[in-house]
Design a protein around this motif. Structure first.
Motif, PDB file in Angstrom:
ATOM      1  N   GLU A  47      32.950  35.881  48.477  1.00 20.12           N
ATOM      2  CA  GLU A  47      33.886  35.285  47.515  1.00 20.12           C
ATOM      3  C   GLU A  47      35.085  34.768  48.302  1.00 20.12           C
ATOM      4  N   PRO A  48      35.809  33.776  47.761  1.00 21.77           N
ATOM      5  CA  PRO A  48      36.953  33.242  48.500  1.00 21.77           C
ATOM      6  C   PRO A  48      38.051  34.282  48.748  1.00 21.77           C
ATOM      7  N   SER A  49      38.798  34.058  49.809  1.00 19.73           N
ATOM      8  CA  SER A  49      39.916  34.945  50.159  1.00 19.73           C
ATOM      9  C   SER A  49      40.809  34.225  51.151  1.00 19.73           C
ATOM     10  N   THR A  50      42.095  34.471  51.058  1.00 18.73           N
ATOM     11  CA  THR A  50      43.017  34.061  52.124  1.00 18.73           C
ATOM     12  C   THR A  50      43.563  35.303  52.815  1.00 18.73           C
ATOM     13  N   ARG A  51      44.314  36.113  52.067  1.00 16.53           N
ATOM     14  CA  ARG A  51      45.020  37.254  52.657  1.00 16.53           C
ATOM     15  C   ARG A  51      44.096  38.344  53.187  1.00 16.53           C
ATOM     16  N   THR A  52      43.139  38.739  52.373  1.00 15.32           N
ATOM     17  CA  THR A  52      42.343  39.916  52.755  1.00 15.32           C
ATOM     18  C   THR A  52      41.554  39.629  54.026  1.00 15.32           C
ATOM     19  N   ARG A  53      40.877  38.482  54.040  1.00 16.02           N
ATOM     20  CA  ARG A  53      40.061  38.176  55.229  1.00 16.02           C
ATOM     21  C   ARG A  53      40.947  37.962  56.455  1.00 16.02           C
ATOM     22  N   MET A 100      33.566  43.785  53.683  1.00 17.59           N
ATOM     23  CA  MET A 100      32.788  42.919  52.794  1.00 17.59           C
ATOM     24  C   MET A 100      33.473  42.705  51.452  1.00 17.59           C
ATOM     25  N   ARG A 101      33.559  41.448  51.048  1.00 23.11           N
ATOM     26  CA  ARG A 101      33.952  41.098  49.677  1.00 23.11           C
ATOM     27  C   ARG A 101      32.731  40.505  48.995  1.00 23.11           C
ATOM     28  N   HIS A 102      32.468  40.961  47.779  1.00 18.56           N
ATOM     29  CA  HIS A 102      31.293  40.490  47.047  1.00 18.56           C
ATOM     30  C   HIS A 102      31.640  40.330  45.575  1.00 18.56           C
ATOM     31  N   PRO A 262      49.387  40.879  43.967  1.00 13.10           N
ATOM     32  CA  PRO A 262      48.414  40.844  45.071  1.00 13.10           C
ATOM     33  C   PRO A 262      48.266  39.440  45.659  1.00 13.10           C
ATOM     34  N   LEU A 263      48.663  38.413  44.893  1.00 10.87           N
ATOM     35  CA  LEU A 263      48.518  37.015  45.295  1.00 10.87           C
ATOM     36  C   LEU A 263      47.029  36.657  45.407  1.00 10.87           C
ATOM     37  N   PRO A 264      46.590  35.443  45.213  1.00  8.39           N
ATOM     38  CA  PRO A 264      47.454  34.287  44.985  1.00  8.39           C
ATOM     39  C   PRO A 264      48.052  34.282  43.577  1.00  8.39           C
ATOM     40  N   ARG A 265      49.248  33.659  43.466  1.00 15.31           N
ATOM     41  CA  ARG A 265      49.794  33.438  42.127  1.00 15.31           C
ATOM     42  C   ARG A 265      49.393  32.044  41.674  1.00 15.31           C
TER      43      ARG A 265
HETATM   44  N1   CP Z   1      45.141  39.890  47.354  1.00 13.77           N
HETATM   45  C1   CP Z   1      43.977  39.289  47.696  1.00 13.77           C
HETATM   46  O1   CP Z   1      42.902  39.877  47.604  1.00 13.77           O
HETATM   47  O2   CP Z   1      44.132  38.008  48.155  1.00 13.77           O
HETATM   48  P1   CP Z   1      42.941  37.101  48.681  1.00 13.77           P
HETATM   49  O3   CP Z   1      42.014  36.858  47.519  1.00 13.77           O
HETATM   50  O4   CP Z   1      43.593  35.853  49.185  1.00 13.77           O
HETATM   51  O5   CP Z   1      42.233  37.860  49.750  1.00 13.77           O
END
Ligand code: CP
Length: 312
Positions: A47-53, A100-102, A262-265
């Motif tokens: 799944e998409p992510s910026t911060r976590t990955r 892992m994010r799923h 947690p963002l994104p806003r």
């Molecule tokens: N807080 C959070 O999980 O951000 P991302 O989806 O950008 O990883």
């Protein structure tokens, strides 16, 4: 060897949580400690992510590990029909830990059962997001000086918000008082209200959200309405702007009150809030680096003592 996967941190003891908070504090003082030279960290993001990955990958790099993985499952053999089980077994041949994010609830638990390599759950559907909870707890601890006896307001998408569910469960040992503010369609799921009742966690639900609502709040945890979880986009349109925080709503807030997200806003926090001393969401995201360095070390058997000794 015991599999040290982190699927949830809800049942960690206070002592274990304090140990991880102390690790994160060490990393904040000095993030670059090459304790994981020779190790490989895999980041598998379905799944998409910026911060976590990026914060997990930064954490691995700052610890001296190498990083492999993907951020787009379409570029992997899962797009050809490879099962999650086979993917995890393959990556286990290459990596020492798998982040892992799923999109499926329970995927992290399942993955942890098909491999000996530790899995760190980076979010499974609308279920849990324990590494976010770790950084949330670190942020609360840093700003309030304690995790005990706090008034925590959770606002927005309480139905699909996995960060909300994870945080609620992990706070149970700290005697919190929760206030849930959500539109009817996105209110806290019954299972979490039952969890509160079974664990003696105090909570109230309300619909108002203005200057007078927030007067006894210590932590205001705002969330995005999660468009990607709706099957009916008309319903999303109806609820997406239900609760928007504006700077002029902060006049009666306690001096210590901090706004987390947690963002994104999207648009649930107006930009005029960013300059308020109550705004803490960007520092919160930064804390994610230190919290994730702590979690990676912990699953790989690096102790607080090892961290303190590094470089001495
Ligand atoms: N807080 C959070 O999980 O951000 P991302 O989806 O950008 O990883």
């Amino acid at each position: 060897m015991e599999n040290k996967s982190i699927v949830s941190i809800a049942n960690y003891t206070k002592e274990k949580m304090q140990y991880l908070l102390d690790m994160a504090t060490e990393f904040e003082a000095k993030p670059n400690r090459r304790l994981l030279e020779g190790k490989v960290v895999a980041t598998l993001f379905f799944e998409p992510s910026t911060r976590t990955r990026l914060s997990f990958e930064t954490a691995a790099n700052r610890l001296g590990a190498r990083v492999i993985g993907f951020s787009d499952p379409k570029a992997t053999s899962s797009s050809k029909g490879e099962t999650l089980k086979d993917t995890i077994k393959m990556v286990s041949n290459y990596a020492d830990v798998i982040v892992m994010r799923h999109y499926l609830e329970g995927a992290a638990q399942y993955a942890s059962e098909v491999t000996h390599v530790p899995i760190i759950n980076a979010g499974d559907g609308s279920n849990l997001h324990p590494s976010q909870t770790m950084l949330d707890l670190y942020s609360i601890y840093k700003t309030q000086g304690t995790l005990e006896n706090l008034n925590i307001y959770m606002v927005g998408d309480l139905k699909y918000g996995r960060t909300i569910h994870s945080l609620l469960m992990s706070m149970k040992k700290y005697n919190p008082t929760f206030t849930f503010i959500a539109p009817k369609e996105l209110e806290m799921p019954e299972e979490y209200k039952i969890y509160c009742k079974e664990n003696g966690i105090k909570y109230t639900e309300r619909q108002d959200f203005d200057e007078d609502t927030l007067t006894d709040c210590d932590i205001l945890y705002m969330t995005r309405v999660q468009r990607e979880r709706f099957s009916d986009l008309m319903e999303y349109e109806r609820v997406k702007d239900a609760y928007i925080l504006r700077a002029n709503m902060l006049g009666k807030a306690k001096p210590n009150m901090k706004i987390l997200h947690p963002l994104p806003r999207v648009n649930e926090i107006e930009y005029d809030v960013d300059d308020s001393p109550h705004a803490y969401y960007f520092q919160q995201a930064q804390n994610g680096l230190y919290a994730r360095e702590a979690l990676i070390c912990d699953v790989l058997g690096i102790t607080l003592e090892d961290i303190k000794k590094y470089g001495k």
